[in-house]
Motif scaffolding. Structure first.
Motif, mmCIF file in Angstrom:
data_model
loop_
_atom_site.group_PDB
_atom_site.id
_atom_site.type_symbol
_atom_site.label_atom_id
_atom_site.label_comp_id
_atom_site.label_asym_id
_atom_site.label_seq_id
_atom_site.Cartn_x
_atom_site.Cartn_y
_atom_site.Cartn_z
ATOM 1 N N LEU A 156 5.249 -6.749 6.938
ATOM 2 C CA LEU A 156 4.741 -5.968 5.815
ATOM 3 C C LEU A 156 5.183 -4.513 5.959
ATOM 4 C CD1 LEU A 156 2.934 -5.525 3.299
ATOM 5 C CD2 LEU A 156 1.000 -5.230 4.898
ATOM 6 N N GLY A 157 5.925 -4.018 4.992
ATOM 7 C CA GLY A 157 6.412 -2.643 5.038
ATOM 8 C C GLY A 157 5.436 -1.674 4.394
ATOM 9 N N VAL A 158 5.313 -0.497 5.004
ATOM 10 C CA VAL A 158 4.493 0.595 4.458
ATOM 11 C C VAL A 158 5.246 1.904 4.678
ATOM 12 C CG1 VAL A 158 2.302 -0.584 4.888
ATOM 13 C CG2 VAL A 158 3.238 0.934 6.637
ATOM 14 N N GLN A 159 4.829 2.932 3.932
ATOM 15 C CA GLN A 159 5.421 4.257 4.096
ATOM 16 C C GLN A 159 4.534 5.113 4.986
ATOM 17 O OE1 GLN A 159 6.267 6.302 0.436
ATOM 18 N NE2 GLN A 159 6.783 8.228 1.455
ATOM 19 N N ASN A 160 5.147 5.792 5.932
ATOM 20 C CA ASN A 160 4.420 6.585 6.914
ATOM 21 C C ASN A 160 3.555 7.656 6.258
ATOM 22 O OD1 ASN A 160 3.745 7.422 9.574
ATOM 23 N ND2 ASN A 160 5.214 9.104 9.413
ATOM 24 N N GLY A 161 2.313 7.758 6.713
ATOM 25 C CA GLY A 161 1.419 8.822 6.292
ATOM 26 C C GLY A 161 0.763 8.615 4.948
ATOM 27 N N THR A 188 14.249 -0.697 -0.155
ATOM 28 C CA THR A 188 15.471 -1.372 0.269
ATOM 29 C C THR A 188 15.159 -2.511 1.240
ATOM 30 O OG1 THR A 188 16.797 0.615 -0.039
ATOM 31 C CG2 THR A 188 17.700 -1.074 1.419
ATOM 32 N N ALA A 189 14.171 -2.297 2.092
ATOM 33 C CA ALA A 189 13.791 -3.324 3.063
ATOM 34 C C ALA A 189 13.267 -4.573 2.380
ATOM 35 C CB ALA A 189 12.748 -2.772 4.029
ATOM 36 N N VAL A 190 12.543 -4.408 1.275
ATOM 37 C CA VAL A 190 12.079 -5.587 0.524
ATOM 38 C C VAL A 190 13.264 -6.292 -0.121
ATOM 39 C CG1 VAL A 190 10.580 -6.416 -1.323
ATOM 40 C CG2 VAL A 190 9.848 -4.496 0.094
ATOM 41 N N GLN A 191 14.167 -5.522 -0.699
ATOM 42 C CA GLN A 191 15.340 -6.100 -1.355
ATOM 43 C C GLN A 191 16.198 -6.912 -0.395
ATOM 44 O OE1 GLN A 191 17.107 -2.548 -3.282
ATOM 45 N NE2 GLN A 191 17.104 -3.770 -5.160
ATOM 46 N N THR A 192 16.404 -6.394 0.798
ATOM 47 C CA THR A 192 17.310 -7.035 1.754
ATOM 48 C C THR A 192 16.636 -8.120 2.583
ATOM 49 O OG1 THR A 192 16.833 -5.345 3.429
ATOM 50 C CG2 THR A 192 18.698 -4.940 1.932
ATOM 51 N N GLY A 193 15.308 -8.217 2.475
ATOM 52 C CA GLY A 193 14.587 -9.209 3.263
ATOM 53 C C GLY A 193 14.225 -8.740 4.654
ATOM 54 N N ASN A 194 14.446 -7.441 4.937
ATOM 55 C CA ASN A 194 14.046 -6.894 6.231
ATOM 56 C C ASN A 194 12.535 -6.983 6.421
ATOM 57 O OD1 ASN A 194 14.209 -5.562 8.722
ATOM 58 N ND2 ASN A 194 14.035 -3.550 7.769
ATOM 59 N N VAL A 195 11.794 -6.872 5.308
ATOM 60 C CA VAL A 195 10.357 -7.127 5.320
ATOM 61 C C VAL A 195 10.064 -8.137 4.217
ATOM 62 C CG1 VAL A 195 9.713 -4.889 6.270
ATOM 63 C CG2 VAL A 195 9.848 -5.182 3.786
ATOM 64 N N ASP A 196 8.960 -8.840 4.350
ATOM 65 C CA ASP A 196 8.581 -9.855 3.363
ATOM 66 C C ASP A 196 7.845 -9.262 2.176
ATOM 67 O OD1 ASP A 196 9.327 -12.376 4.908
ATOM 68 O OD2 ASP A 196 8.000 -11.368 6.345
ATOM 69 N N ALA A 197 7.240 -8.089 2.368
ATOM 70 C CA ALA A 197 6.447 -7.474 1.314
ATOM 71 C C ALA A 197 6.268 -5.999 1.635
ATOM 72 C CB ALA A 197 5.088 -8.161 1.199
ATOM 73 N N ALA A 198 5.809 -5.253 0.641
ATOM 74 C CA ALA A 198 5.519 -3.835 0.839
ATOM 75 C C ALA A 198 4.243 -3.484 0.093
ATOM 76 C CB ALA A 198 6.665 -2.967 0.336
ATOM 77 N N ILE A 199 3.460 -2.597 0.678
ATOM 78 C CA ILE A 199 2.285 -2.040 0.005
ATOM 79 C C ILE A 199 2.513 -0.551 -0.185
ATOM 80 C CG2 ILE A 199 -0.159 -1.453 0.260
ATOM 81 C CD1 ILE A 199 -0.653 -4.118 1.518
ATOM 82 N N ASN A 200 2.333 -0.111 -1.435
ATOM 83 C CA ASN A 200 2.477 1.307 -1.771
ATOM 84 C C ASN A 200 1.753 1.527 -3.096
ATOM 85 O OD1 ASN A 200 3.957 3.997 -2.519
ATOM 86 N ND2 ASN A 200 4.652 3.540 -0.436
ATOM 87 N N ASP A 201 1.787 2.748 -3.584
ATOM 88 C CA ASP A 201 1.145 3.051 -4.862
ATOM 89 C C ASP A 201 1.755 2.209 -5.982
ATOM 90 O OD1 ASP A 201 -0.137 4.890 -3.323
ATOM 91 O OD2 ASP A 201 0.483 6.647 -4.464
ATOM 92 N N ASN A 202 0.927 1.832 -6.932
ATOM 93 C CA ASN A 202 1.380 0.928 -7.985
ATOM 94 C C ASN A 202 2.453 1.531 -8.885
ATOM 95 O OD1 ASN A 202 -0.533 2.709 -9.076
ATOM 96 N ND2 ASN A 202 -1.380 1.193 -10.491
ATOM 97 N N GLY A 203 2.383 2.842 -9.157
ATOM 98 C CA GLY A 203 3.350 3.457 -10.065
ATOM 99 C C GLY A 203 4.798 3.255 -9.656
ATOM 100 N N PRO A 204 5.200 3.681 -8.463
ATOM 101 C CA PRO A 204 6.589 3.495 -8.057
ATOM 102 C C PRO A 204 6.982 2.038 -7.845
ATOM 103 C CG PRO A 204 5.310 4.506 -6.292
ATOM 104 C CD PRO A 204 4.471 4.540 -7.518
ATOM 105 N N LEU A 205 6.052 1.188 -7.400
ATOM 106 C CA LEU A 205 6.393 -0.222 -7.202
ATOM 107 C C LEU A 205 6.617 -0.927 -8.538
ATOM 108 C CD1 LEU A 205 4.218 -1.483 -4.209
ATOM 109 C CD2 LEU A 205 6.399 -0.257 -4.221
ATOM 110 N N LEU A 206 5.789 -0.664 -9.517
ATOM 111 C CA LEU A 206 5.977 -1.262 -10.840
ATOM 112 C C LEU A 206 7.281 -0.769 -11.469
ATOM 113 C CD1 LEU A 206 2.311 -0.989 -12.122
ATOM 114 C CD2 LEU A 206 3.567 -3.129 -11.765
ATOM 115 N N ASP A 207 7.587 0.504 -11.283
ATOM 116 C CA ASP A 207 8.825 1.069 -11.816
ATOM 117 C C ASP A 207 10.043 0.400 -11.182
ATOM 118 O OD1 ASP A 207 10.215 3.476 -13.272
ATOM 119 O OD2 ASP A 207 11.005 3.527 -11.243
ATOM 120 N N PHE A 208 9.996 0.182 -9.870
ATOM 121 C CA PHE A 208 11.123 -0.413 -9.154
ATOM 122 C C PHE A 208 11.294 -1.883 -9.530
ATOM 123 C CE2 PHE A 208 13.368 -1.957 -5.290
ATOM 124 C CZ PHE A 208 14.440 -1.081 -5.323
#
Length: 270
Positions: A156-161, A188-208
Protein backbone atom coordinates in the motif's frame (compact mmCIF):
# COMPACT_ATOMS: atom_id res chain seq x y z
CA UNK A 1 15.98 27.10 -5.05
CA UNK A 2 14.18 28.82 -7.90
CA UNK A 3 10.74 30.27 -7.45
CA UNK A 4 8.25 31.02 -10.16
CA UNK A 5 6.51 34.36 -10.26
CA UNK A 6 2.97 34.31 -11.49
CA UNK A 7 0.94 37.43 -12.19
CA UNK A 8 -2.06 37.71 -9.92
CA UNK A 9 -5.08 37.81 -12.29
CA UNK A 10 -4.65 34.11 -13.22
CA UNK A 11 -8.06 33.12 -11.94
CA UNK A 12 -9.56 35.57 -14.39
CA UNK A 13 -7.28 35.02 -17.38
CA UNK A 14 -3.83 33.99 -18.61
CA UNK A 15 -0.79 34.90 -16.55
CA UNK A 16 2.87 35.04 -17.41
CA UNK A 17 5.58 33.41 -15.31
CA UNK A 18 9.13 34.59 -14.85
CA UNK A 19 11.91 32.88 -12.93
CA UNK A 20 13.11 34.57 -9.75
CA UNK A 21 15.42 33.42 -6.99
CA UNK A 22 13.87 32.13 -3.81
CA UNK A 23 16.58 33.83 -1.78
CA UNK A 24 15.86 37.31 -3.09
CA UNK A 25 14.77 39.48 -0.19
CA UNK A 26 14.05 36.45 1.99
CA UNK A 27 15.33 36.33 5.50
CA UNK A 28 14.65 34.91 8.91
CA UNK A 29 11.55 36.15 10.66
CA UNK A 30 10.61 39.73 9.74
CA UNK A 31 14.11 40.91 8.73
CA UNK A 32 13.94 42.76 5.44
CA UNK A 33 10.18 42.39 5.23
CA UNK A 34 8.23 44.89 3.16
CA UNK A 35 4.62 45.93 3.50
CA UNK A 36 1.80 45.48 1.01
CA UNK A 37 -1.58 47.16 1.10
CA UNK A 38 -3.32 46.82 4.45
CA UNK A 39 -0.05 46.73 6.39
CA UNK A 40 0.69 43.08 5.59
CA UNK A 41 4.40 42.26 5.92
CA UNK A 42 5.85 40.37 2.94
CA UNK A 43 9.22 38.63 2.80
CA UNK A 44 9.91 39.90 -0.74
CA UNK A 45 8.99 43.30 -2.12
CA UNK A 46 6.19 43.36 -4.66
CA UNK A 47 5.20 39.71 -4.32
CA UNK A 48 3.30 37.27 -2.17
CA UNK A 49 5.65 34.30 -1.88
CA UNK A 50 3.94 30.92 -1.69
CA UNK A 51 5.47 27.64 -0.56
CA UNK A 52 3.97 24.52 -2.09
CA UNK A 53 5.02 20.98 -2.96
CA UNK A 54 4.78 19.73 -6.52
CA UNK A 55 3.11 17.90 -8.06
CA UNK A 56 -0.33 17.75 -6.46
CA UNK A 57 -2.71 17.97 -9.38
CA UNK A 58 -5.17 19.66 -9.68
CA UNK A 59 -4.22 21.86 -6.72
CA UNK A 60 -0.73 22.80 -7.88
CA UNK A 61 1.34 21.35 -10.71
CA UNK A 62 3.65 22.28 -13.57
CA UNK A 63 1.99 22.96 -16.92
CA UNK A 64 4.56 24.00 -19.52
CA UNK A 65 6.49 26.90 -17.99
CA UNK A 66 3.75 27.71 -15.51
CA UNK A 67 2.66 26.43 -12.13
CA UNK A 68 -1.13 26.21 -12.16
CA UNK A 69 -3.96 24.72 -10.15
CA UNK A 70 -6.83 25.33 -7.77
CA UNK A 71 -4.65 26.54 -4.89
CA UNK A 72 -2.67 28.76 -7.27
CA UNK A 73 -5.83 30.50 -8.47
CA UNK A 74 -7.09 30.99 -4.90
CA UNK A 75 -3.82 32.53 -3.71
CA UNK A 76 -3.78 34.73 -6.82
CA UNK A 77 -6.94 36.32 -5.41
CA UNK A 78 -5.06 37.11 -2.19
CA UNK A 79 -2.15 38.60 -4.16
CA UNK A 80 -4.60 40.69 -6.15
CA UNK A 81 -6.15 42.03 -2.95
CA UNK A 82 -2.66 42.97 -1.71
CA UNK A 83 -1.74 44.63 -5.01
CA UNK A 84 1.22 42.34 -5.67
CA UNK A 85 2.10 39.25 -7.72
CA UNK A 86 2.30 35.67 -6.50
CA UNK A 87 5.68 33.90 -6.58
CA UNK A 88 5.68 30.14 -6.05
CA UNK A 89 8.43 28.07 -4.45
CA UNK A 90 8.49 24.26 -4.70
CA UNK A 91 9.72 23.00 -1.34
CA UNK A 92 9.47 19.72 0.64
CA UNK A 93 6.11 19.13 2.27
CA UNK A 94 7.79 18.39 5.60
CA UNK A 95 9.21 21.92 5.85
CA UNK A 96 5.81 23.34 4.93
CA UNK A 97 3.78 21.48 7.55
CA UNK A 98 6.47 21.93 10.21
CA UNK A 99 6.25 25.70 9.78
CA UNK A 100 9.99 25.92 9.05
CA UNK A 101 9.57 27.57 5.64
CA UNK A 102 7.32 30.25 7.13
CA UNK A 103 9.44 30.80 10.26
CA UNK A 104 12.68 31.27 8.28
CA UNK A 105 11.14 33.76 5.85
CA UNK A 106 11.26 31.54 2.80
CA UNK A 107 7.63 32.38 2.07
CA UNK A 108 4.60 34.29 3.32
CA UNK A 109 1.93 31.67 2.80
CA UNK A 110 1.74 27.89 2.50
CA UNK A 111 -0.70 26.56 -0.10
CA UNK A 112 -0.28 22.82 -0.50
CA UNK A 113 -3.74 21.24 -0.25
CA UNK A 114 -2.90 20.94 3.45
CA UNK A 115 -5.39 19.47 5.89
CA UNK A 116 -5.92 21.45 9.09
CA UNK A 117 -4.82 19.24 11.99
CA UNK A 118 -4.07 19.85 15.66
CA UNK A 119 -0.44 18.85 15.17
CA UNK A 120 0.10 21.28 12.31
CA UNK A 121 -1.68 24.05 14.24
CA UNK A 122 1.17 23.87 16.74
CA UNK A 123 3.60 24.80 13.96
CA UNK A 124 1.72 27.46 11.99
CA UNK A 125 -1.56 29.38 11.84
CA UNK A 126 -4.29 28.31 9.42
CA UNK A 127 -6.78 30.32 7.47
CA UNK A 128 -10.45 29.50 7.51
CA UNK A 129 -11.13 26.23 5.64
CA UNK A 130 -11.33 26.61 1.87
CA UNK A 131 -11.81 23.00 0.67
CA UNK A 132 -13.53 19.85 1.91
CA UNK A 133 -11.62 16.59 1.41
CA UNK A 134 -11.41 12.97 2.48
CA UNK A 135 -9.13 9.99 1.88
CA UNK A 136 -9.57 7.59 -1.04
CA UNK A 137 -8.20 4.31 -2.40
CA UNK A 138 -6.64 4.15 -5.87
CA UNK A 139 -6.06 0.77 -7.56
CA UNK A 140 -5.89 -0.81 -10.99
CA UNK A 141 -9.40 -1.54 -12.24
CA UNK A 142 -8.73 -5.27 -12.54
CA UNK A 143 -7.20 -5.57 -9.06
CA UNK A 144 -10.38 -6.71 -7.33
CA UNK A 145 -9.54 -4.41 -4.40
CA UNK A 146 -12.61 -2.47 -3.32
CA UNK A 147 -11.89 -1.70 0.32
CA UNK A 148 -9.30 -1.50 3.06
CA UNK A 149 -10.16 -5.00 4.30
CA UNK A 150 -8.68 -6.43 1.08
CA UNK A 151 -5.28 -4.81 1.56
CA UNK A 152 -3.86 -7.43 3.96
CA UNK A 153 -0.73 -8.87 2.39
CA UNK A 154 -0.69 -6.12 -0.25
CA UNK A 155 1.74 -3.28 -0.84
CA UNK A 156 0.00 0.00 0.00
CA UNK A 157 1.55 3.29 -1.12
CA UNK A 158 1.22 6.54 0.83
CA UNK A 159 2.79 9.99 0.61
CA UNK A 160 5.19 10.98 3.37
CA UNK A 161 3.87 13.38 5.99
CA UNK A 162 0.27 13.31 4.80
CA UNK A 163 -3.00 12.53 6.51
CA UNK A 164 -3.28 9.61 4.08
CA UNK A 165 -0.16 8.09 5.61
CA UNK A 166 -1.60 8.57 9.08
CA UNK A 167 -4.93 7.04 8.07
CA UNK A 168 -3.23 3.98 6.56
CA UNK A 169 -1.02 3.43 9.59
CA UNK A 170 -3.96 3.68 11.99
CA UNK A 171 -6.68 1.88 10.05
CA UNK A 172 -5.26 -0.60 7.53
CA UNK A 173 -4.33 -3.98 8.96
CA UNK A 174 -1.80 -6.39 7.47
CA UNK A 175 -0.60 -4.28 4.54
CA UNK A 176 3.01 -3.42 3.77
CA UNK A 177 3.03 0.38 3.79
CA UNK A 178 5.40 1.90 1.23
CA UNK A 179 6.18 5.61 1.67
CA UNK A 180 6.82 7.97 -1.25
CA UNK A 181 8.13 11.53 -1.05
CA UNK A 182 5.65 13.05 -3.49
CA UNK A 183 2.35 12.35 -5.17
CA UNK A 184 3.87 11.84 -8.62
CA UNK A 185 6.01 8.94 -7.42
CA UNK A 186 3.05 7.46 -5.57
CA UNK A 187 0.76 7.54 -8.60
CA UNK A 188 3.45 6.09 -10.87
CA UNK A 189 3.91 3.22 -8.42
CA UNK A 190 0.24 2.27 -8.76
CA UNK A 191 0.45 2.46 -12.55
CA UNK A 192 3.53 0.26 -12.77
CA UNK A 193 2.37 -2.25 -10.16
CA UNK A 194 5.13 -1.35 -7.71
CA UNK A 195 2.32 -1.05 -5.16
CA UNK A 196 -1.12 -2.66 -5.25
CA UNK A 197 -2.98 0.43 -4.05
CA UNK A 198 -2.53 3.97 -2.79
CA UNK A 199 -4.29 6.06 -0.17
CA UNK A 200 -4.31 9.84 -0.57
CA UNK A 201 -6.73 12.75 -0.71
CA UNK A 202 -9.71 12.10 -2.95
CA UNK A 203 -9.26 15.19 -5.15
CA UNK A 204 -5.95 14.27 -6.80
CA UNK A 205 -6.76 10.55 -6.94
CA UNK A 206 -10.10 11.12 -8.69
CA UNK A 207 -8.41 13.54 -11.09
CA UNK A 208 -5.68 11.01 -11.93
CA UNK A 209 -8.12 8.13 -12.40
CA UNK A 210 -10.18 10.26 -14.78
CA UNK A 211 -7.09 10.74 -16.96
CA UNK A 212 -5.93 7.12 -16.66
CA UNK A 213 -8.88 4.77 -17.32
CA UNK A 214 -6.94 1.65 -16.31
CA UNK A 215 -7.11 2.96 -12.73
CA UNK A 216 -10.07 3.50 -10.42
CA UNK A 217 -10.92 5.03 -7.06
CA UNK A 218 -12.87 2.17 -5.52
CA UNK A 219 -13.75 3.67 -2.15
CA UNK A 220 -13.50 6.84 -0.09
CA UNK A 221 -12.94 6.97 3.65
CA UNK A 222 -15.01 9.58 5.48
CA UNK A 223 -12.29 11.50 7.30
CA UNK A 224 -14.04 14.89 7.15
CA UNK A 225 -10.89 16.85 6.35
CA UNK A 226 -10.64 20.55 5.54
CA UNK A 227 -7.79 22.34 3.79
CA UNK A 228 -6.40 25.63 5.04
CA UNK A 229 -3.73 28.06 3.88
CA UNK A 230 -0.86 28.41 6.33
CA UNK A 231 0.89 31.50 7.68
CA UNK A 232 3.64 32.07 10.22
CA UNK A 233 2.32 31.84 13.77
CA UNK A 234 1.06 35.26 14.79
CA UNK A 235 0.79 36.66 11.26
CA UNK A 236 -2.78 37.80 11.87
CA UNK A 237 -2.67 40.64 9.32
CA UNK A 238 -2.10 38.27 6.41
CA UNK A 239 -4.60 35.70 7.67
CA UNK A 240 -7.26 38.38 7.99
CA UNK A 241 -6.83 39.26 4.31
CA UNK A 242 -6.82 35.56 3.30
CA UNK A 243 -10.02 34.90 5.24
CA UNK A 244 -11.71 37.95 3.71
CA UNK A 245 -10.72 36.78 0.23
CA UNK A 246 -12.04 33.24 0.83
CA UNK A 247 -15.35 34.61 2.12
CA UNK A 248 -15.70 37.07 -0.75
CA UNK A 249 -14.87 34.44 -3.38
CA UNK A 250 -17.52 32.11 -1.95
CA UNK A 251 -20.15 34.83 -1.80
CA UNK A 252 -19.66 36.34 -5.28
CA UNK A 253 -19.33 33.09 -7.25
CA UNK A 254 -15.60 33.29 -7.91
CA UNK A 255 -14.92 30.22 -5.75
CA UNK A 256 -17.46 28.14 -7.70
CA UNK A 257 -15.93 29.23 -11.02
CA UNK A 258 -12.42 28.27 -9.91
CA UNK A 259 -13.70 24.97 -8.49
CA UNK A 260 -15.51 24.10 -11.72
CA UNK A 261 -12.41 25.03 -13.75
CA UNK A 262 -10.29 22.40 -11.97
CA UNK A 263 -12.85 19.75 -10.95
CA UNK A 264 -15.35 19.91 -13.79
CA UNK A 265 -18.32 20.93 -11.66
CA UNK A 266 -19.14 23.43 -8.96
CA UNK A 267 -19.09 22.09 -5.37
CA UNK A 268 -22.86 22.51 -5.12
CA UNK A 269 -23.20 20.02 -8.00
CA UNK A 270 -21.06 17.33 -6.38
Amino acid sequence: MPAIRRSFPAALGAAALALVLAGCGGGGGDEGATQAEGGVDLVNEGQLTTCTHLPYEPFQFQQGDQIVGFDVDMVDLVAQRLGVEQAIIDTPFDTIQSGADLDTGKCDIAAAAMTITETREQNLDFSDPYFEATQALLVKKDSGITGAEQLAGKRLGVQNGTTGQTYAQENVQGAEIVVFEDLGLLLTAVQTGNVDAAINDNGPLLDFAKKNPELAVTTEFDTGEQYGFGARTGNTALLQVVNEVIAQAKSDGTYDRIYEKWFGQAPSQG
